[in-house]
Write a protein that holds these residues in place. Structure first.
Motif, PDB file in Angstrom:
ATOM      1  N   VAL A 182       0.844  -1.194   0.000  1.00  0.00           N
ATOM      2  CA  VAL A 182       0.000   0.000   0.000  1.00  0.00           C
ATOM      3  C   VAL A 182       0.878   1.243   0.000  1.00  0.00           C
ATOM      4  CG1 VAL A 182      -1.718   1.300   1.292  1.00  0.00           C
ATOM      5  CG2 VAL A 182      -1.879  -1.179   1.183  1.00  0.00           C
ATOM      6  N   SER A 183       0.591   2.158  -0.921  1.00  0.00           N
ATOM      7  CA  SER A 183       1.367   3.398  -0.993  1.00  0.00           C
ATOM      8  C   SER A 183       0.561   4.445  -1.742  1.00  0.00           C
ATOM      9  CB  SER A 183       2.698   3.174  -1.715  1.00  0.00           C
ATOM     10  OG  SER A 183       2.488   3.033  -3.109  1.00  0.00           O
ATOM     11  N   THR A 184       1.074   5.661  -1.792  1.00  0.00           N
ATOM     12  CA  THR A 184       0.496   6.694  -2.652  1.00  0.00           C
ATOM     13  C   THR A 184       1.266   6.764  -3.962  1.00  0.00           C
ATOM     14  OG1 THR A 184       1.907   8.530  -1.904  1.00  0.00           O
ATOM     15  CG2 THR A 184      -0.041   8.022  -0.567  1.00  0.00           C
ATOM     16  N   MET A 185       2.118   5.800  -4.210  1.00  0.00           N
ATOM     17  CA  MET A 185       3.055   5.857  -5.327  1.00  0.00           C
ATOM     18  C   MET A 185       2.437   5.380  -6.635  1.00  0.00           C
ATOM     19  SD  MET A 185       6.754   3.947  -5.597  1.00  0.00           S
ATOM     20  CE  MET A 185       7.118   4.330  -3.902  1.00  0.00           C
ATOM     21  N   ALA A 186       2.734   6.102  -7.688  1.00  0.00           N
ATOM     22  CA  ALA A 186       2.383   5.656  -9.026  1.00  0.00           C
ATOM     23  C   ALA A 186       3.474   4.719  -9.534  1.00  0.00           C
ATOM     24  CB  ALA A 186       2.236   6.858  -9.956  1.00  0.00           C
ATOM     25  N   GLU A 187       3.257   4.099 -10.682  1.00  0.00           N
ATOM     26  CA  GLU A 187       4.219   3.125 -11.185  1.00  0.00           C
ATOM     27  C   GLU A 187       5.543   3.761 -11.593  1.00  0.00           C
ATOM     28  OE1 GLU A 187       2.816   0.263 -13.969  1.00  0.00           O
ATOM     29  OE2 GLU A 187       0.880   0.065 -12.992  1.00  0.00           O
ATOM     30  N   ASP A 188       5.559   5.076 -11.781  1.00  0.00           N
ATOM     31  CA  ASP A 188       6.818   5.736 -12.118  1.00  0.00           C
ATOM     32  C   ASP A 188       7.643   6.062 -10.882  1.00  0.00           C
ATOM     33  OD1 ASP A 188       5.354   7.770 -10.989  1.00  0.00           O
ATOM     34  OD2 ASP A 188       5.355   9.064 -12.754  1.00  0.00           O
ATOM     35  N   GLY A 189       7.167   5.637  -9.708  1.00  0.00           N
ATOM     36  CA  GLY A 189       7.922   5.845  -8.478  1.00  0.00           C
ATOM     37  C   GLY A 189       7.666   7.163  -7.794  1.00  0.00           C
ATOM     38  N   ILE A 190       6.757   7.970  -8.313  1.00  0.00           N
ATOM     39  CA  ILE A 190       6.475   9.276  -7.721  1.00  0.00           C
ATOM     40  C   ILE A 190       5.366   9.140  -6.677  1.00  0.00           C
ATOM     41  CG2 ILE A 190       5.791  11.657  -8.178  1.00  0.00           C
ATOM     42  CD1 ILE A 190       8.487  10.786  -9.402  1.00  0.00           C
ATOM     43  N   VAL A 191       5.650   9.616  -5.464  1.00  0.00           N
ATOM     44  CA  VAL A 191       4.665   9.549  -4.393  1.00  0.00           C
ATOM     45  C   VAL A 191       3.924  10.881  -4.298  1.00  0.00           C
ATOM     46  CG1 VAL A 191       6.060   7.906  -3.091  1.00  0.00           C
ATOM     47  CG2 VAL A 191       6.282  10.342  -2.612  1.00  0.00           C
ATOM     48  N   SER A 192       2.752  10.833  -3.673  1.00  0.00           N
ATOM     49  CA  SER A 192       1.956  12.047  -3.486  1.00  0.00           C
ATOM     50  C   SER A 192       2.114  12.520  -2.046  1.00  0.00           C
ATOM     51  CB  SER A 192       0.482  11.771  -3.798  1.00  0.00           C
ATOM     52  OG  SER A 192      -0.314  12.874  -3.432  1.00  0.00           O
ATOM     53  N   ARG A 193       2.850  13.599  -1.851  1.00  0.00           N
ATOM     54  CA  ARG A 193       3.028  14.151  -0.510  1.00  0.00           C
ATOM     55  C   ARG A 193       1.698  14.653   0.046  1.00  0.00           C
ATOM     56  NH1 ARG A 193       8.476  15.404   0.778  1.00  0.00           N
ATOM     57  NH2 ARG A 193       9.902  14.930  -0.941  1.00  0.00           N
ATOM     58  N   GLU A 194       0.848  15.154  -0.826  1.00  0.00           N
ATOM     59  CA  GLU A 194      -0.439  15.674  -0.370  1.00  0.00           C
ATOM     60  C   GLU A 194      -1.313  14.576   0.211  1.00  0.00           C
ATOM     61  OE1 GLU A 194       0.853  16.161  -3.366  1.00  0.00           O
ATOM     62  OE2 GLU A 194       1.442  18.283  -3.275  1.00  0.00           O
ATOM     63  N   VAL A 195      -1.366  13.436  -0.482  1.00  0.00           N
ATOM     64  CA  VAL A 195      -2.176  12.319   0.014  1.00  0.00           C
ATOM     65  C   VAL A 195      -1.601  11.794   1.326  1.00  0.00           C
ATOM     66  CG1 VAL A 195      -2.951   9.963  -0.444  1.00  0.00           C
ATOM     67  CG2 VAL A 195      -2.994  11.675  -2.272  1.00  0.00           C
ATOM     68  N   SER A 196      -0.287  11.656   1.390  1.00  0.00           N
ATOM     69  CA  SER A 196       0.349  11.195   2.626  1.00  0.00           C
ATOM     70  C   SER A 196      -0.004  12.111   3.796  1.00  0.00           C
ATOM     71  CB  SER A 196       1.873  11.150   2.458  1.00  0.00           C
ATOM     72  OG  SER A 196       2.239  10.238   1.451  1.00  0.00           O
ATOM     73  N   TYR A 197       0.039  13.397   3.557  1.00  0.00           N
ATOM     74  CA  TYR A 197      -0.282  14.378   4.604  1.00  0.00           C
ATOM     75  C   TYR A 197      -1.735  14.238   5.040  1.00  0.00           C
ATOM     76  CZ  TYR A 197      -1.013  18.912   6.867  1.00  0.00           C
ATOM     77  OH  TYR A 197      -1.336  19.904   7.756  1.00  0.00           O
ATOM     78  N   ASP A 198      -2.644  14.098   4.076  1.00  0.00           N
ATOM     79  CA  ASP A 198      -4.060  13.974   4.395  1.00  0.00           C
ATOM     80  C   ASP A 198      -4.330  12.745   5.264  1.00  0.00           C
ATOM     81  OD1 ASP A 198      -4.650  16.242   2.974  1.00  0.00           O
ATOM     82  OD2 ASP A 198      -5.241  15.188   1.149  1.00  0.00           O
ATOM     83  N   ILE A 199      -3.628  11.654   4.987  1.00  0.00           N
ATOM     84  CA  ILE A 199      -3.816  10.430   5.768  1.00  0.00           C
ATOM     85  C   ILE A 199      -3.290  10.601   7.185  1.00  0.00           C
ATOM     86  CG2 ILE A 199      -3.097   8.005   5.980  1.00  0.00           C
ATOM     87  CD1 ILE A 199      -3.055   7.925   2.883  1.00  0.00           C
ATOM     88  N   LEU A 200      -2.107  11.207   7.302  1.00  0.00           N
ATOM     89  CA  LEU A 200      -1.469  11.312   8.618  1.00  0.00           C
ATOM     90  C   LEU A 200      -2.204  12.238   9.579  1.00  0.00           C
ATOM     91  CD1 LEU A 200       2.322  11.390   7.639  1.00  0.00           C
ATOM     92  CD2 LEU A 200       1.050   9.513   8.678  1.00  0.00           C
ATOM     93  N   ILE A 201      -2.868  13.249   9.068  1.00  0.00           N
ATOM     94  CA  ILE A 201      -3.500  14.222   9.966  1.00  0.00           C
ATOM     95  C   ILE A 201      -4.956  13.876  10.283  1.00  0.00           C
ATOM     96  CG2 ILE A 201      -2.024  16.098   9.132  1.00  0.00           C
ATOM     97  CD1 ILE A 201      -4.515  17.146   7.585  1.00  0.00           C
TER      98      ILE A 201
END
Length: 431
Positions: free
Chosen positions: A168-187
Motif C-alpha cells: 500500500v502506498s500513494t506511489m504511481a508506477e513511475d515511483g512518484i509519491v503524493s506528498r499531499e495524500v500522505s499528509y491527508d492520511i497522517l493528519i
C-alpha cells in the motif's frame, strides 16, 4: 564460491577448463548472454557441485528430493532453469547440492508489479519468503485503488510456500509519491480508519498473508505522527492475525557525487511492525548524479547507525539489480539515465572492447563508452561482487534478511550468489 573476473585473452572455454566445470553449466548458472565474446572485467561465479544426479525416466522433483534428503524448493534454487519446464528429461544432469558453506537462514522479499511475466515469477518464487505485490494506491479519503487483478499471483505465491503481501502506498508506477495524500492520511484519524478497514477487506478477500506499507517522506517533523499511525494500524492488523511490514526509503542526498543519509530516529517505528525494509533510494533516481547505486561504503555507515537504534532482527536490507546508463556531460535535473540490466551492460562493454572497471569502496562496476552518435556515456551497474558484498552485510549486521526491488527480471547471477550463502525461510505450508 569463487568470483572469477574475466582477464584479457580468456574465453569461456579456457575458464571452463581451468575450473573443470562444463561450458554449458557455466553459462546456465551465470545467465551468460555473451559466451562467444566475454568482456574484460565481467564476473563469472564458480561453485563446484557436491552431488549431481542424472535424471531417470518417471522421476519427479518430489521423488528426487525425497531420495536425496532435500526439498523440491532447494532443487529449484540449485537448478532454476527447471522452472521453465513442464517436464524434466531423462539423461539430463541436475545439481542436488553445491559445495557451499551456507551461513544461516534468512527471510527474503521480492517486489513485483501485477503484470510480471509468470515464467519470471515462477523461477523467482523458490528464492522468496515474501512476495510484495505492487498493485494498490491509496487516496486522500482512505480509499484503495487497485491496478489489476492479482489473484493469480497470490495463489502462485502460496503454491511455492511464499507469503503474499499487499503493498500500500500513494506511489504511481513511475515511483512518484503524493506528498499531499500522505499528509491527508497522517493528519486525519478517520481517513486512517477507513484505509485500514479497506485494506483488511482486501486482504481477507484475496488471501494475503499481511501488508507492506510504504512509509513515505519521513522527516524529523512528521515521524511522531507516523509512529502514531503505525501504532493504530498494527494493533488492528495484528489482532486479525496479519503480519505488518513497512518499507522506508532513507532520506538521502543523491544529487551530488557524495551520497549522504539523514540520521532520522527510525527507532520510533520498529515496535509496531514485524520488519522494516530499508530500500535503496534509486526507485526514481534516473535524474540523479551519475554514481554507484547504494554504494556499500555509504550503506555500511547507514547500517552502523540503524542497528544502534533498531534491533537488527527487525531489519531487511534493500537490494536492486538495476544499473543506469548516463549520457555525459551530466546536467543536474536535465540528464536522464536509462535503466540497464547487468547483461546489457556487459554486452555494451564487450561489443566496444572496453574493460569493465570496479569501484572497490562502492563495490560497483562501471565503465565509459562512446555510442554510435559519438556521445560519451557512463554506466554504473552491479555484478556478482556487488551482490556478494551486500549479502555479506546481512551476516555482518545480523539482519533479518534481504529485499529485492524489483523481481520483474530474473537475475541469474544475483540469485546464484544468494543461494550459495543462505537458506531461504518459507512461512507457508507448501514451502
Amino acid at each position: 564460491m569463487i568470483i572469477h573476473i574475466v582477464q584479457p585473452g580468456e574465453t569461456i572455454y579456457s575458464i571452463s577448463e581451468y575450473y573443470s566445470i562444463p561450458v554449458d553449466r557455466l553459462i546456465l548458472e551465470n545467465g551468460i548472454t555473451n559466451p562467444a565474446n566475454l568482456a574484460i572485467g565481467q564476473t563469472i561465479v564458480i561453485v563446484q557441485p557436491e552431488t549431481l544426479y542424472t535424471l531417470q525416466a518417471g522421476v519427479t522433483l518430489e521423488s528426487i528430493a525425497l531420495q536425496h534428503g532435500t526439498t523440491p524448493m532447494e532443487l529449484l534454487r540449485n537448478n532454476p532453469y527447471l522452472s521453465d519446464r513442464d517436464i524434466i528429461y531423462a539423461g539430463e544432469t541436475i545439481v542436488i547440492r553445491y559445495q557451499t558453506n551456507k551461513i544461516r537462514t534468512i527471510a527474503t522479499i521480492g517486489y513485483a508489479f501485477s503484470y510480471i511475466d509468470k515464467s519470471v515469477l515462477i523461477k523467482t518464487l523458490p528464492f522468496l519468503t515474501y512476495l510484495t505485490i505492487f498493485n494498490y494506491r491509496v487516496t486522500s479519503e482512505g480509499e484503495i485503488i487497485f491496478r489489476a487483478d492479482d489473484t493469480e499471483l497470490v495463489n502462485l505465491a502460496k503454491i511455492y510456500g511464499v507469503a503474499p503481501m499487499m503493498f500500500v502506498s500513494t506511489m504511481a508506477e513511475d515511483g512518484i509519491v503524493s506528498r499531499e495524500v500522505s499528509y491527508d492520511i497522517l493528519i486525519n484519524p478517520a481517513v486512517q480508519d477507513r484505509l485500514i478497514d479497506n485494506a483488511l477487506n482486501i486482504m481477507k478477500t484475496k488471501g494475503f498473508y499481511g501488508i507492506n506499507i510504504y512509509v513515505e517522506n519521513i522527516t524529523y517533523d512528521n515521524i511522531n505522527v507516523i509512529a502514531e499511525y503505525l501504532k493504530r494500524a498494527s494493533e488492528i492488523f495484528h489482532s486479525q492475525g496479519y503480519k505488518i511490514l513497512i518499507t522506508i526509503t532513507p532520506a538521502t542526498n543523491i544529487d551530488t557525487p557524495n551520497v549522504s543519509f539523514e540520521k532520522i530516529d527510525y527507532s520510533k517505528l520498529y515496535g509496531f511492525v514485524d520488519g522494516i525494509i530499508f530500500s535503496s533510494y534509486d526507485w526514481a533516481r534516473s535524474y540523479s548524479y551519475p554514481n554507484a547505486i547504494f554504494p556499500v561504503n555509504i550503506l555500511s555507515g547507514f547500517l552502523d547507525y540503524i542497528v544502534s537504534i533498531i534491533p537488527p532482527e527487525k531489519i531487511f536490507l534493500g537490494v536492486t539489480a538495476l544499473g543506469y546508463d548516463w549520457t555525459l556531460p551530466y546536467v543536474p535535473g536535465a540528464t536522464e539515465a536509462t535503466i540497464i540490466s547487468y547483461n546489457s551492460a556487459v554486452q555494451i562493454a564487450a561489443e566496444n572492447g572496453i574493460p569493465i572497471q570496479f569501484n572497490e569502496a562502492a563495490q560497483s562496476p562501471f565503465f565509459y563508452y562512446m555510442n554510435s552518435d559519438g556521445n560519451l556515456h557512463v554506466v554504473w551497474t552491479k555484478d556478482a561482487r556487488s551482490f556478494n558484498a551486500r549479502a555479506g552485510l546481512v551476516e555482518e549486521y545480523n539482519l533479518q534478511g534481504l529485499s529485492f526491488w524489483t523481481i520483474m527480471r530474473f537475475d541469474t547471477q544475483m540469485w546464484f550468489v544468494i543461494n550459495t550463502q543462505y537458506y531461504i525461510e518459507k512461512l507457508m505450508v507448501n514451502g
